[in-house]
Write an enzyme that holds these catalytic residues in place. Sequence first.
Site, PDB file in Angstrom:
ATOM      1  CG  MET A  53      10.461  23.595  -0.273  1.00  0.00           C
ATOM      2  SD  MET A  53       9.410  24.581  -1.283  1.00  0.00           S
ATOM      3  CE  MET A  53       8.241  25.548  -0.418  1.00  0.00           C
ATOM      4  CE1 TYR A 109      13.376  31.623   4.763  1.00  0.00           C
ATOM      5  CE2 TYR A 109      13.500  29.204   4.609  1.00  0.00           C
ATOM      6  CZ  TYR A 109      13.560  30.405   4.145  1.00  0.00           C
ATOM      7  OH  TYR A 109      13.142  30.569   2.764  1.00  0.00           O
ATOM      8  CE  LYS A 119      -0.342  -0.385   5.043  1.00  0.00           C
ATOM      9  NZ  LYS A 119      -1.080  -0.851   6.247  1.00  0.00           N
ATOM     10  NE  ARG A 133      -6.490  -0.161  11.254  1.00  0.00           N
ATOM     11  CZ  ARG A 133      -5.272  -0.106  10.553  1.00  0.00           C
ATOM     12  NH1 ARG A 133      -4.468   0.884  10.689  1.00  0.00           N
ATOM     13  NH2 ARG A 133      -4.821  -1.256  10.285  1.00  0.00           N
TER      14      ARG A 133
HETATM   15  C1  LIG Z   1      -0.529  -1.781   6.728  1.00  0.00           C
HETATM   16  C2  LIG Z   1      -1.074  -3.005   7.358  1.00  0.00           C
HETATM   17  C3  LIG Z   1      -0.099  -4.249   7.429  1.00  0.00           C
HETATM   18  C4  LIG Z   1       1.120  -3.935   7.396  1.00  0.00           C
HETATM   19  O1  LIG Z   1       1.774  -3.726   8.448  1.00  0.00           O
HETATM   20  P1  LIG Z   1       3.277  -3.518   8.904  1.00  0.00           P
HETATM   21  O2  LIG Z   1       3.100  -2.973  10.432  1.00  0.00           O
HETATM   22  O3  LIG Z   1       3.851  -2.456   8.025  1.00  0.00           O
HETATM   23  O4  LIG Z   1       3.995  -4.906   8.805  1.00  0.00           O
HETATM   24  C5  LIG Z   1      -0.820  -5.547   7.610  1.00  0.00           C
HETATM   25  N1  LIG Z   1      -2.117  -5.553   7.734  1.00  0.00           N
HETATM   26  C6  LIG Z   1      -2.907  -4.452   7.746  1.00  0.00           C
HETATM   27  C7  LIG Z   1      -4.327  -4.556   8.021  1.00  0.00           C
HETATM   28  C8  LIG Z   1      -2.339  -3.156   7.540  1.00  0.00           C
HETATM   29  O5  LIG Z   1      -3.219  -2.017   7.435  1.00  0.00           O
END
Ligand SMILES: *Cc1c(COP(=O)(O)O)cnc(C)c1O
Length: 369
Positions: A300, A252, A31, A130
């Site tokens: 930046m 800055y 992702k 979640r």
């Molecule tokens: C992002 C995610 C993972 C991977 O998590 P890591 O901590 O990067 O290994 C696995 N399962 C779900 C549902 C996630 O959202």
Amino acid sequence: MTLTIDLNALATNYRIVARTVAPARVAGVVKADGYGLGAALVAGTLYGAGCRDFFVALTGEASALRPSLPVDTRLFVLNGIAPGEEAALIAADAVPVLNCPADIARWAAAARIVGQRLPAAVQVDSGMSRLGLSPGEVAALAADGAPLADLDIVLVMSHLACGDEPDAAANAAQRARFEQLAAMLPPAPRSLANSGGAFLSGAFHGDLVRPGIALYGAAPQMGRDNPMRPVVSLDARIVQWRDVPAGTGVGYGLTSVAAQDRRIATLSYGYADGWPRSLSNRGAAYVGGHRAPIAGRVSMDSICIDVTDVPGDVLAAAGHAELIGPHQTIDQVAEDAGTIAYELLTGLRHRHARRIIGVGQEGVPSCGS
Ligand SMILES: *Cc1c(COP(=O)(O)O)cnc(C)c1O
């Protein structure tokens, strides 16, 4: 400046996790564009190392990645089905993770329209609050399985809130809750562990482990040695340096002032490249292996570092300063910045050159192969 991505290390990390959790299988979480490194590049390399299951968060990510994945792969979409995305999921041959009754209803309706059972993963909330079906929603499905009748449940999953804290009591509690909830659903392979969970006991591994950050080389668990190989290193070009007398401000706001004469070098890298501004007057770069603290605010496009303690000949020969590499890990930089490796990695931008090294290219499949 160069962001170097070591595909050999990426593939090695996949094999380390695979060895650790065998006989469970290992997916690749790609992702957020492969945690910022390039989802197709990462997925192709993992495929070469044996990975056949991939997770993205969004349908759009699945649509973008699918053309570069071989057909013998599964591509899961973690964040469920946004209204209207059904056709795109089917076109991407993606498997949505169904997180709520509305997701189930949408996907089942799509299955009836296309006239075939559609594959799905079902997520249950085992305690993180979640994503996933609540225990009550699981019980309702157990009492009346009709909503799932048109679907082919290929995975039942949940997610650990504290997988990176090996001693957290919440892990065992979530595992027990997960097993209890999964048993109420149609029989299917199970998946609970992310990177941290992969390094918990085998009881957490289920059938499919879902590492992300460990593959990219960051530490999967807090307070433990990092068994992973570093995948990313980052060097910034030294644009110039100057000697400044005691009392001279730097950057800055002139927030860095010293009582001594100093030598200040300026790097061509800044917050627009993903170097956190919270590293203003915090953390360091390394020049020829010598620590050079960040002086003043991160700009930046540039960062000033104090190179007073770097020998002049070393500085003159260096050309670049290490921001992530052998002298400071991505986890150390993240800690200095008050964040985690995930946020740092996914925030690194592609404005400068990227260098891909390692033999992973052999494993990168051609489109549609
Ligand atoms: C992002 C995610 C993972 C991977 O998590 P890591 O901590 O990067 O290994 C696995 N399962 C779900 C549902 C996630 O959202």
